[in-house]
Write a protein that holds these residues in place. Structure first.
Motif, short mmCIF file in Angstrom:
data_model
loop_
_atom_site.label_atom_id
_atom_site.label_comp_id
_atom_site.label_asym_id
_atom_site.label_seq_id
_atom_site.Cartn_x
_atom_site.Cartn_y
_atom_site.Cartn_z
N UNK A 60 0.27 -25.89 22.21
CA UNK A 60 0.21 -25.94 20.75
C UNK A 60 -0.13 -27.35 20.26
N UNK A 61 -0.32 -28.28 21.18
CA UNK A 61 -0.69 -29.64 20.81
C UNK A 61 -2.20 -29.82 20.94
N UNK A 62 -2.81 -30.58 20.04
CA UNK A 62 -4.26 -30.78 20.10
C UNK A 62 -4.70 -31.31 21.46
N UNK A 63 -5.73 -30.70 22.00
CA UNK A 63 -6.34 -31.14 23.25
C UNK A 63 -5.66 -30.65 24.52
N UNK A 64 -4.44 -30.18 24.43
CA UNK A 64 -3.72 -29.78 25.65
C UNK A 64 -4.28 -28.51 26.28
N UNK B 298 0.72 -18.41 15.98
CA UNK B 298 1.19 -19.06 17.19
C UNK B 298 2.45 -19.83 16.84
N UNK B 299 3.52 -19.54 17.57
CA UNK B 299 4.82 -20.15 17.30
C UNK B 299 5.36 -20.79 18.56
N UNK B 300 5.87 -22.00 18.42
CA UNK B 300 6.54 -22.69 19.51
C UNK B 300 8.04 -22.53 19.31
N UNK B 301 8.72 -22.17 20.37
CA UNK B 301 10.18 -22.03 20.36
C UNK B 301 10.83 -23.34 19.94
N UNK C 81 -2.31 -24.28 12.15
CA UNK C 81 -2.04 -22.86 12.27
C UNK C 81 -0.84 -22.52 13.14
N UNK C 82 -0.30 -23.48 13.86
CA UNK C 82 0.88 -23.24 14.70
C UNK C 82 2.13 -23.67 13.94
#
Length: 121
Positions: A48-52, A78-81, A98-99
């Motif tokens: 969810x991080x840019x470029x990862x 898109x959801x991060x816990x 968007x996340x």
């Protein structure tokens, strides 16, 4: 058939085939007109991080950035816990456009909604 699909990804680069499969299923579902909520937990949180996502490679698999773009462009979420983000020092400001970050209560609410199918990878 379920009108919404909630997917939880529990693996990242540590289990590339399982990780790729989850993103692929999410993208195909969005392209098929199904509402999709993709949850990133554990090592998949990094995507969810840019470029990862661009750092992830798996032979014979669609590029992760393309799958993510397709999910978001098709209206998927898109959801991060929350706990996974905290353990990795990830904040909302760090995420791709968007996340979001949300916790177990929101996951359970989404997964238990009427006409919803939940899958865990």
């Amino acid at each position: 058939m379920a009108k919404k699909l909630v997917l939880k990804v529990t693996a990242g680069a540590d289990a590339p085939e399982r990780c790729s499969q989850a993103f692929t299923v999410a993208a195909v579902a969005v392209a098929s007109g199904i509402e999709v909520s993709l949850w990133l937990t554990g090592e998949s949180s990094w995507f969810a991080l840019p470029g990862r996502a661009a750092e992830f490679a798996l032979p014979h698999a669609a590029p992760l950035p393309d799958l993510i773009d397709g999910i978001l462009a098709g209206g998927g979420t898109i959801t991060v816990c929350t706990q996974c983000a905290a353990r990795r020092d990830i904040t909302e400001a760090d995420l791709i456009a968007g996340a979001r970050i949300a916790g177990a209560q929101v996951f359970v609410q989404e997964a238990m909604a009427e006409e919803t199918q939940a899958l865990v990878y």
